[in-house]
Design a protein around this motif. Structure first.
Motif, PDB file in Angstrom:
ATOM      1  N   TYR A 234       0.771  -1.291   0.032  1.00  0.00           N
ATOM      2  CA  TYR A 234       0.041  -0.123   0.121  1.00  0.00           C
ATOM      3  C   TYR A 234       0.694   1.233   0.077  1.00  0.00           C
ATOM      4  O   TYR A 234       1.951   1.380   0.524  1.00  0.00           O
ATOM      5  N   LYS A 400      -2.593  -0.299   6.183  1.00  0.00           N
ATOM      6  CA  LYS A 400      -3.007   1.054   5.493  1.00  0.00           C
ATOM      7  C   LYS A 400      -2.692   2.464   6.144  1.00  0.00           C
ATOM      8  O   LYS A 400      -2.168   3.203   5.717  1.00  0.00           O
ATOM      9  N   GLY A 405      -2.350   5.582   4.071  1.00  0.00           N
ATOM     10  CA  GLY A 405      -3.221   5.549   2.986  1.00  0.00           C
ATOM     11  C   GLY A 405      -4.108   6.353   2.944  1.00  0.00           C
ATOM     12  O   GLY A 405      -4.712   6.532   1.911  1.00  0.00           O
ATOM     13  N   ASP A 413      -6.379   2.359  -0.751  1.00  0.00           N
ATOM     14  CA  ASP A 413      -5.590   2.549   0.385  1.00  0.00           C
ATOM     15  C   ASP A 413      -6.200   2.844   1.505  1.00  0.00           C
ATOM     16  O   ASP A 413      -5.411   2.876   2.718  1.00  0.00           O
TER      17      ASP A 413
END
Length: 425
Positions: A234, A400, A405, A413
């Motif tokens: 990610y 994440k 993210g 994400d």
């Protein structure tokens, strides 16, 4: 540049008003005395080079980083060879230097234990030999799987504040893991990183909880490895995931886990470690606390400046604060996981929960309470210890957050929030 002898004389005068500095001066003189008896040649080299462990800024990460950078390669080598444990535990020093020093300490200790006939080993030495062989095997296993391992802190012989020699357990031969671990000697301290935290764009510091010790560290190492493998999928940039067992964790669930003293003693150490991470405007740091580990993080936020960007509380019994806004990060950067069947949040709230919302005294709040004001992450695992299962949504959501993210335009994400607070049910 100021001459070392003049600097030491100045520091000795300052130490008169600084008990911590006084203790380190006393300890450093003892280190030199021991070295003189064990390795006189190395001792002489230090003296001739004007070097002394008194000069190591063991309590100031920023000063330690500056001090190390001003040493020549030969001086760095002399310090590492003479005082590997001190160099290995000095926050602020470069990770490669600490890794080299700690591996030296580990090898020296293991070599010594293996030289002892089994009939001449104390119960603690037998315990230590077994677990250090296992630790070496675990490091080799991780490295054999293609992971970059850095040993940032290691010690198996210095007792923690509440470790003891002379036999644990209860009288009459009864031992129950919930109230006594029954093990002789120090539980050990360990800081191990998957990836290089000095150069990583994203760093996660995972603090384990009750019963954590070197003997059973494999599960925590696997959690860090799983986090690293999932995180690289990610966001952008590099990542390092660190197991931080730099404190004396509670030994037992019923007797020790409800007590604050372990978090109170561990919090300053965690703050100093995080302060020692290389600064950078782009470095994204996440503190993850599992169970009692989240209590340590909460206590650190109360006691000092917790220099992290995100906090993840996993299966938390409370963090000594009643609201997310009291954790030195923005409430929107506080994340919580409480899986179905995890009883710890409800059991722990009356010992570690924070009892205030907007200044009003209420039933003690834990991070998974809606009133705490944190993001409740979706989980698909059950119970208290499965949050890092491979391919799970629970692991995925932590990764994440670690990679930031929620700051990227890619919705894939983004951490997934629970539809409602996942309380114990």
């Amino acid at each position: 540049m100021e001459l070392p002898d003049l600097r030491r004389r100045r520091d000795l005068l300052k130490a008169a008003a600084d008990p911590t500095r006084q203790e380190w001066i006393k300890a450093s003189n003892a280190l030199m005395k021991t070295l003189m008896g064990e390795n006189h040649s190395l001792y002489t080299s230090l003296i001739n080079s004007g070097l002394h462990p008194m000069d190591i800024p063991v309590h100031d990460p920023q000063a330690a980083a500056t001090w190390w950078s001003h040493l020549t390669p030969r001086q760095q080598s002399l310090y590492t060879r003479a005082f590997p444990s001190t160099i290995g535990w000095t926050d602020g020093l470069p990770t490669p230097a600490r890794d080299k020093a700690n591996r030296q300490t580990l090898t020296t200790r293991l070599t010594h234990l293996e030289s002892l006939p089994p009939t001449h080993q104390t119960p603690f030495e037998t315990r230590d030999l077994t677990r250090l062989r296992q630790l070496v095997g675990q490091i080799e296993r991780l490295e054999g799987g293609g992971l970059k391992v850095r040993l940032i802190g290691f010690d198996s012989t210095v007792p923690g504040e509440w470790d003891s020699f002379g036999g644990g357990g209860l009288k009459f031969g009864l031992r129950l893991s919930a109230i006594s671990d029954g093990l002789d000697g120090p539980d050990g301290r360990l800081i191990l990183s998957i990836g290089d935290p000095d150069s990583a764009d994203n760093v996660a510091v995972y603090v384990p909880g009750t019963t954590a010790q070197i003997d059973s560290i494999r599960g925590d190492l696997d959690r860090a490895a799983n986090l690293w493998r999932r995180s690289v999928k990610y966001g952008s940039g590099s990542v390092a995931t660190i197991v931080w067992l730099g404190y004396d964790a509670p030994d037992t669930i019923l007797k020790d886990a409800p007590v604050d003293k372990y978090a109170e003693a561990g919090a300053p150490k965690l703050l100093r470690f995080i302060d020692g991470l290389p600064a950078g405007s782009s470095k994204h740091v996440t503190a993850i606390g599992h169970s009692y580990g989240s209590v340590v993080i909460g206590e650190a936020a109360i006691r000092g400046d917790l220099k992290v960007d995100e906090v993840i509380a996993v299966g938390s019994p409370g963090m000594h604060v009643g609201e997310a806004k009291d954790l030195d990060v923005k409430p929107e950067n506080v994340w919580v996981m409480a899986a179905t069947g995890d009883p710890v949040p409800q059991i722990g709230r009356f010992t570690h929960g924070g009892a205030a919302i907007n200044g009003v005294s209420v039933v003690p709040q834990v991070p998974s309470d809606e009133g705490f004001g944190a993001n409740i992450l979706a989980t698909d695992t059950r119970g208290h210890s499965a949050y890092w299962a491979e391919e799970s949504q629970s692991l995925d959501n932590q990764a994440k957050v670690i990679m930031g993210g929620h700051f990227t335009p890619e919705q894939s994400d983004d951490p997934v929030l629970a539809e409602r607070p996942r309380l114990y049910r």
